[in-house]
Design a protein around this motif. Structure first.
Motif, PDB file in Angstrom:
ATOM      1  N   LYS A   8      -3.236  15.294   9.228  1.00  0.00           N
ATOM      2  CA  LYS A   8      -2.761  15.544  10.693  1.00  0.00           C
ATOM      3  C   LYS A   8      -1.247  15.713  10.681  1.00  0.00           C
ATOM      4  N   TYR A   9      -0.468  15.083   9.816  1.00  0.00           N
ATOM      5  CA  TYR A   9       0.891  15.028  10.078  1.00  0.00           C
ATOM      6  C   TYR A   9       1.677  16.269   9.258  1.00  0.00           C
ATOM      7  N   SER A  10       0.785  17.071   8.596  1.00  0.00           N
ATOM      8  CA  SER A  10       1.369  18.312   7.814  1.00  0.00           C
ATOM      9  C   SER A  10       1.221  19.540   8.613  1.00  0.00           C
ATOM     10  N   SER A  11       2.514  20.427   8.451  1.00  0.00           N
ATOM     11  CA  SER A  11       2.081  21.811   8.956  1.00  0.00           C
ATOM     12  C   SER A  11       3.047  22.583   8.324  1.00  0.00           C
ATOM     13  N   SER A  12       2.537  23.915   8.442  1.00  0.00           N
ATOM     14  CA  SER A  12       3.399  24.903   7.351  1.00  0.00           C
ATOM     15  C   SER A  12       4.753  25.123   7.874  1.00  0.00           C
ATOM     16  N   SER A  13       5.044  24.706   9.101  1.00  0.00           N
ATOM     17  CA  SER A  13       6.386  25.281   9.960  1.00  0.00           C
ATOM     18  C   SER A  13       7.254  23.984  10.140  1.00  0.00           C
ATOM     19  N   SER A  14       6.657  22.587   9.851  1.00  0.00           N
ATOM     20  CA  SER A  14       7.433  21.474  10.284  1.00  0.00           C
ATOM     21  C   SER A  14       7.356  20.404   9.096  1.00  0.00           C
ATOM     22  N   PRO A  15       8.366  19.895   8.870  1.00  0.00           N
ATOM     23  CA  PRO A  15       8.449  18.646   7.867  1.00  0.00           C
ATOM     24  C   PRO A  15       7.583  17.509   8.470  1.00  0.00           C
ATOM     25  N   ARG A  16       6.959  16.690   7.561  1.00  0.00           N
ATOM     26  CA  ARG A  16       6.248  15.589   7.985  1.00  0.00           C
ATOM     27  C   ARG A  16       7.459  14.343   8.414  1.00  0.00           C
ATOM     28  N   LEU A  17       6.875  13.822   9.641  1.00  0.00           N
ATOM     29  CA  LEU A  17       7.924  12.751  10.113  1.00  0.00           C
ATOM     30  C   LEU A  17       7.052  11.383   9.949  1.00  0.00           C
ATOM     31  N   PHE A  18       7.709  10.331   9.468  1.00  0.00           N
ATOM     32  CA  PHE A  18       7.403   8.815   9.278  1.00  0.00           C
ATOM     33  C   PHE A  18       8.260   8.031   9.732  1.00  0.00           C
ATOM     34  N   ALA A  19       8.125   6.877  10.005  1.00  0.00           N
ATOM     35  CA  ALA A  19       8.837   5.766  10.224  1.00  0.00           C
ATOM     36  C   ALA A  19       8.770   4.726   9.667  1.00  0.00           C
ATOM     37  N   THR A  20       9.841   3.778   9.584  1.00  0.00           N
ATOM     38  CA  THR A  20       9.746   2.428   8.862  1.00  0.00           C
ATOM     39  C   THR A  20      10.874   1.505   9.470  1.00  0.00           C
ATOM     40  N   HIS A  21      10.890   0.174   9.315  1.00  0.00           N
ATOM     41  CA  HIS A  21      11.538  -0.786   9.492  1.00  0.00           C
ATOM     42  C   HIS A  21      11.996  -1.388   8.113  1.00  0.00           C
ATOM     43  N   MET A  22      11.409  -0.905   6.987  1.00  0.00           N
ATOM     44  CA  MET A  22      11.634  -1.576   5.787  1.00  0.00           C
ATOM     45  C   MET A  22      13.109  -1.120   5.200  1.00  0.00           C
ATOM     46  N   ASN A  37       0.836  -1.383   0.036  1.00  0.00           N
ATOM     47  CA  ASN A  37       0.049  -0.034   0.090  1.00  0.00           C
ATOM     48  C   ASN A  37       0.805   1.313  -0.060  1.00  0.00           C
ATOM     49  N   PHE A  38       1.864   1.264   0.646  1.00  0.00           N
ATOM     50  CA  PHE A  38       2.848   2.326   0.910  1.00  0.00           C
ATOM     51  C   PHE A  38       3.454   2.380  -0.411  1.00  0.00           C
ATOM     52  N   GLN A  39       4.033   1.717  -1.203  1.00  0.00           N
ATOM     53  CA  GLN A  39       5.016   1.750  -2.160  1.00  0.00           C
ATOM     54  C   GLN A  39       3.779   2.017  -3.441  1.00  0.00           C
ATOM     55  N   ASN A  40       2.621   1.670  -3.550  1.00  0.00           N
ATOM     56  CA  ASN A  40       1.739   2.047  -4.606  1.00  0.00           C
ATOM     57  C   ASN A  40       1.142   3.387  -4.390  1.00  0.00           C
ATOM     58  N   ASN A  41       1.033   3.855  -3.146  1.00  0.00           N
ATOM     59  CA  ASN A  41       0.150   5.082  -2.926  1.00  0.00           C
ATOM     60  C   ASN A  41       0.694   6.310  -2.102  1.00  0.00           C
ATOM     61  N   PHE A  42       1.863   6.086  -1.413  1.00  0.00           N
ATOM     62  CA  PHE A  42       2.380   7.272  -0.660  1.00  0.00           C
ATOM     63  C   PHE A  42       2.892   8.339  -1.668  1.00  0.00           C
ATOM     64  N   GLN A  43       2.605   9.509  -1.261  1.00  0.00           N
ATOM     65  CA  GLN A  43       2.701  10.721  -2.070  1.00  0.00           C
ATOM     66  C   GLN A  43       3.809  11.715  -1.470  1.00  0.00           C
ATOM     67  N   ALA A  44       5.071  11.390  -1.612  1.00  0.00           N
ATOM     68  CA  ALA A  44       6.287  12.003  -0.649  1.00  0.00           C
ATOM     69  C   ALA A  44       6.265  13.586  -0.967  1.00  0.00           C
ATOM     70  N   GLN A  45       6.500  14.365   0.053  1.00  0.00           N
ATOM     71  CA  GLN A  45       6.946  15.619  -0.211  1.00  0.00           C
ATOM     72  C   GLN A  45       8.449  15.771  -0.004  1.00  0.00           C
ATOM     73  N   GLU A  46       8.993  16.928  -0.479  1.00  0.00           N
ATOM     74  CA  GLU A  46      10.365  17.002  -0.669  1.00  0.00           C
ATOM     75  C   GLU A  46      10.974  17.160   0.959  1.00  0.00           C
ATOM     76  N   THR A  47      10.319  17.846   1.758  1.00  0.00           N
ATOM     77  CA  THR A  47      10.498  18.127   3.194  1.00  0.00           C
ATOM     78  C   THR A  47      10.393  16.966   4.124  1.00  0.00           C
ATOM     79  N   ASP A  48       9.871  15.948   3.647  1.00  0.00           N
ATOM     80  CA  ASP A  48       9.549  14.733   4.338  1.00  0.00           C
ATOM     81  C   ASP A  48      10.904  14.250   5.155  1.00  0.00           C
TER      82      ASP A  48
END
Length: 326
Positions: free
Chosen positions: A125-139, A54-65
Motif C-alpha cells: 500500500k506504500y508503493s506507487s509507480s509515481s512516488s517513492p515509498r516513505l518510511f519513518a524511524t527514531h533508530m 524484524n526490520f533489520q532482518n527482513n526489510f527489502q529496500a528500494q533505491e527510491t525509498d
C-alpha cells in the motif's frame, strides 16, 4: 497504567524466544514506563527492539525509498507532512492525502509500526509507480543502515533542542498514558535524559550518528534542525525539495507554491482537521496528542535554571569537537 494498556511499542509482550535470548546478553535498565535494553548503542523497550530486529532482518529496500528519521518529539509530524506535500504537490486537484489522513498513517514508522507486529508486513500500500515509498524511524543511523543493506535511498534527519523535546515528550506521555502532569514525572524523565538511559537515547549519540552521516555523504543524508525550520521555513522547505530531487520551479515560487505547502502543513491547519481531532494511530494513541505548541524555547516555562544548565552542559560536552551545536 497496566502493561497491556500501554501502546504496543512500549510493552514487552511481543518478543520472540530468539530476541529474549538476545536481550539476556544486552545491558538492561528501566525508566518510569518500563524495561529498557541497549542494542547497537541505543535504548529500546522490548517490543520496539523486536520491531528493530524484524526490520533489520527482513526489510527489502528500494533505491527510491525515503527514510524520515528524527529524535522523538522533534518535529516528526511536521517533517512527515511537509515531505508528503512536497512529493504529492502536482497530483491532487481534489482531495489531498493530508486532508483525510494523519501524517503518521501516510509515513509509517518502521520499528514502531510496520515491523512491530510482524516480521513480514505488507508494504504494497506504500508503493506507487509515481512516488517513492516513505518510511519513518527514531533508530540511529548505524541501525537503519543495517536494515537498508547498502541501498542508496535518501535519509532526512530532524533534530531539536533536547530541552524542548523533553517538555514535548512529557506532555505527550502524560496524555496518552492518562497521567496527571506532575513534576515527579518530569524530573524522572529529566534524569533519564541526562543519564542517557531513555527510549532511543542517548539523544546525543543518535543526533551525532546522523550529523556524521550527513558530513560523510551529503547527497544521501540531510541533517535538519527544528529551530531552523521554524526560523526560516521557506528556505528550509526549498532545501528539502532540492535534496529529494524535486526543486520548486520559478513558476511554482512565483505562484505561491512554497507558501501553500507551508500553510497546509502548519500546526493550526493540521490540528483543525477532523482526522487529527478524532483519529488514532496503530498503537491506539490519539492523533490530537501529536499537536500541541510546536514552539521554540518552551522548556524555560517548565524547567528550573539548574535543570536547563545541566542539560546544556551535558549536550555541549557530548557534541564537543563534532562541529554541531544547538
Amino acid at each position: 497504567m497496566a502493561d497491556n494498556e500501554l501502546p504496543m511499542n512500549l510493552r514487552e509482550d511481543n518478543v520472540s524466544e530468539e530476541t529474549k535470548k538476545l536481550i539476556s546478553s544486552l545491558p538492561t535498565d528501566k525508566d518510569c514506563v518500563g524495561k529498557l535494553c541497549k542494542y547497537q548503542g541505543c535504548w529500546y523497550y522490548y517490543n520496539t527492539l523486536q520491531g528493530v530486529i524484524n526490520f533489520q532482518n527482513n526489510f527489502q529496500a528500494q533505491e527510491t525509498d525515503i527514510i524520515l528519521a528524527s529524535s522523538p518529539k522533534s518535529g516528526t509530524t511536521w517533517l512527515k507532512a511537509l515531505t508528503v506535500a512536497l512529493l504529492e504537490r502536482s497530483k491532487h486537484h481534489d482531495g489531498h492525502p493530508l486532508l483525510s489522513d494523519n501524517p503518521h498513517a501516510l509515513v509509517p514508522f518502521l520499528e514502531n509500526n510496520l515491523y512491530l507486529k510482524s516480521s513480514t508486513p505488507d508494504l504494497t500500500k506504500y508503493s506507487s509507480s509515481s512516488s517513492p515509498r516513505l518510511f519513518a524511524t527514531h533508530m540511529p543511523l548505524l541501525t537503519v543502515k543495517e536494515g537498508l543493506k547498502g541501498s542508496p535511498c535518501k535519509i532526512v534527519f530532524m533534530c531539536r533542542n533536547a530541552k524542548d523535546a523533553l517538555i514535548s515528550l512529557w506532555y505527550f506521555r502524560c496524555k496518552y498514558q492518562k497521567l496527571e502532569m506532575t513534576r515527579g514525572i518530569l524530573e524522572s524523565m529529566f534524569e533519564s535524559l541526562c543519564s542517557g538511559v531513555s527510549f532511543y537515547g542517548p539523544i546525543w549519540d543518535q543526533v551525532l550518528s546522523y550529523w556524521r552521516g550527513s558530513l560523510e555523504d551529503p547527497s544521501r543524508v540531510l541533517f535538519m534542525k527544528y529551530e531552523e525550520m521554524k526560523e526560516e521555513p521557506y528556505a528550509q522547505l526549498k532545501r528539502l525539495a532540492e535534496f529529494f530531487g524535486c526543486p520548486f520551479t520559478e513558476e511554482e515560487e512565483e505562484s505561491g507554491g512554497v507558501e501553500k505547502i507551508l500553510e497546509l502543513c502548519s500546526l493550526p491547519s493540521l490540528s483543525d482537521l477532523e482526522i487529527n481531532k478524532s483519529g488514532k494511530n496503530v498503537n491506539g494513541v490519539d492523533y490530537k496528542f501529536y499537536f500541541r505548541k510546536g514552539e521554540v524555547g518552551d522548556s524555560k516555562n517548565h524547567l528550573t535554571p539548574e535543570m536547563e544548565s545541566k542539560i546544556d552542559m551535558i549536550i555541549e560536552e557530548k557534541l564537543k569537537g563534532s562541529g554541531l551545536s544547538f
